[in-house]
Design an enzyme around this catalytic site. Sequence first.
Site, short mmCIF file in Angstrom:
data_model
loop_
_atom_site.label_atom_id
_atom_site.label_comp_id
_atom_site.label_asym_id
_atom_site.label_seq_id
_atom_site.Cartn_x
_atom_site.Cartn_y
_atom_site.Cartn_z
N HIS A 1 -36.88 11.58 25.47
CA HIS A 1 -36.97 12.28 24.16
C HIS A 1 -38.35 12.50 23.77
O HIS A 1 -38.94 13.37 23.37
CB HIS A 1 -36.10 11.84 23.04
N HIS B 1 -33.97 6.76 28.48
CA HIS B 1 -33.27 7.88 27.89
C HIS B 1 -34.17 8.16 26.50
O HIS B 1 -34.48 9.36 26.67
CB HIS B 1 -31.87 7.55 27.50
N GLU B 2 -34.23 7.10 25.83
CA GLU B 2 -35.14 7.45 24.35
C GLU B 2 -36.54 7.84 24.88
O GLU B 2 -36.94 8.85 24.12
CB GLU B 2 -35.20 6.08 23.50
N HIS C 1 -40.42 14.73 25.63
CA HIS C 1 -40.28 16.01 25.46
C HIS C 1 -41.04 16.48 24.00
O HIS C 1 -41.65 17.63 23.71
CB HIS C 1 -38.79 16.15 25.01
ZN ZN Z 1 -30.39 11.07 23.24
#
Ligand code: ZN
Length: 717
Positions: A502, A498-499, A505
């Site tokens: 980011h 998940h991290e 992105h």
């Molecule tokens: Zn998050």
Amino acid sequence: MSALPVFAQTGAPANAAPATSAQRPADNPLFVESTLDLQYPHFDRIQDAHFAPAFDAGMAENLREIEAIASNSEAPTFDNTIIALERSGELLSRARVIFGSLNGTDTNDTRRKIDAEYAPKFAAHRDAIMLNPQLFARIDTLYKNVGDLGLDAEGQRLVERYHTMFVRAGANLTEAQKQEMRRINAESAKLGTTFSQNVLNEVNDSAVVVDTLEELDGLTDAQIAAAAAEAKTRGVEGKYVITLLNTTGQPVLPQVNNRALRERIHTASVNRGSRGNQYDNTQVIADILKLRAERANLMGYPNQATFILEDSTAGTVEAVNGMLGQLAPAAVANAKLEAAELQAMIDREQAAKGEPTFQLEPWDWAYYSEKVRQDKYSFDDAQIKPYFEMKNVLENGVFFAATQFYGITFKERTDLPKYHPDTWTYDVFNEDGSQLAIFIFDPYARASKRGGAWMNSYVSQSELDGTLTVTANHQNIPKPQAGQPTLLTWDEVTTMFHEFGHSLHGMFSDVKYPFFSGTSVPRDFVEFPSQVNEMWADWPTILANYAKHYQTGAAMPSELIERVQAAAKFNQGFATTEYLGAAMLDQYLHQLPADQLPSGAEVMATEAAALQAAGLDYAPVPPRYRTPYFSHINGGYAAGYYAYIWSEVLDANTVQWIEQNGGLTRANGDRLRSTLLSQGGSKDAKQLFVDFTGAEPQIEPLLIKRGLAPDPTDASN
Ligand SMILES: [Zn+2]
């Protein structure tokens, strides 16, 4: 102009040529652009004493720049106003981005003091810019003539976004109202710092001291050794200390066989911030809520939520309430079905022991759900953890997936300075071998680190500044004793994916202006790319590449993998209910008008009323965060915690699209990178989603993913 540092957001440091002004002390590394690769910070030279002078000089320099832009005798142009603003505040941004990250990940008394001292000063500084009438008049002129400026779409959007940002900060208020705004912002900043310092102090102060080894029955030898070491550190040698994380649920609970100890741990957790001690946050949050409601009123809105949501992709309070309201009954119904299974397990076990049964309580949930899970899917965490050694998961799981999907590669480097020894640094390369970014991995929990997991960027990509991204991921994984491997739970594995979503992105950002860089997107959109990246955690070819036993190197047996995958929807009633409890609570508190807000003494009763009003007052499943330790609503997620589930709608649609279009292919990765991840905030967020999937978002894929609706592709249902 940098955004305020928030959970997944990056500041957007604008940088010009290194300054040569005599007032810049040569020995302060914050005053100059780092000469390390990609402007990676000189952590080895930065000392705490450097921050205050850099902040002071940075604010003064920034005000001079603003004054020059505002009083320019030439008519406003895109270059002399908007671009000049984009380039302003270089020193201040750099110092704040570095300080914000170090204070979050490894704070100390000095940093806490600096934080408390400068939070109101930064708020006042921002107001001095946002409420400057001459400056706003220039932006307003450009905005009204935006079609005649000869700008491309990104330039036009930049003018519009600057205009919106100034208006929403109060640029259109009367001078008397602006004075009121300054007061509210200064007080809010002060209280915000107090709130977050109290949260960290309470996590540390509420650790549970255990007198005897017998009570720790169920914990591993390594966990017991860690608890004994923690006791020694805290001056209670011979005892054991169980440290807490900032969520309501505590990771040790599934293992603790002693029911009384489970209750003590849970009670210590949920009472944080409302115990009446020096770290009590109830009055602090009451004061914060009041100031927010006053600010919303000043801006002409009935409450904080209406004000915040106007500039989100959700748009309105009604849209958010509708979405959460649609999910709540199904989630609670699911949780109650799960509870019935847990109760049956309790009854069976107690009968087998010849002891009277008892009713399921919140501190029993994790313990018995782990047993039911073992019963149903025949595996427990202890069985799967040896296959998830941390660095292996990072390199052969998270990185491997990014290489397969996007073609990017990674190489660890050890020459760059570290701010803490427990961090790892990697170069990231494009497929053609050119550098894309630098990535810092900071996985372990420590008393100096705030709770949760987050990403930040030290340097953000923009064409204007000629910068690429330096990004970091932070988690709160318990650090094992020296010499022991770090073995992860499935939850910690997916959080790592998940991290890193980011960070992708941030890294893939390919925008002209710093304002739009990477994760500078609406709050209820920013969680979407990170959630999509979670899909690779159990993708068969990815899992096969990293799920290997840390001692033998043996692949995880395929039937165990199948059981892990089958268990993915297990306990979703609980997970969705505890999340929705917190999301509804956040909305409830921020939708109240000023005259109905609770006093400090009423905060906990109001919390109970909010959960009841939402149908989420189901005692065995308390909200994931209670008001006094709900860090999100103090930070950037005020009236925005719903963003996770809002983003998950986009996530579930996107995952479905990828699965239906060939899955893990380079073509799909390139498509996601070019249409969406590279665009940052340079286009309307919802449009980015439509550009990738070619359709409007639907809610059904989320309901299926959360186990709230039957899966049509699942033959057994
Ligand atoms: Zn998050």
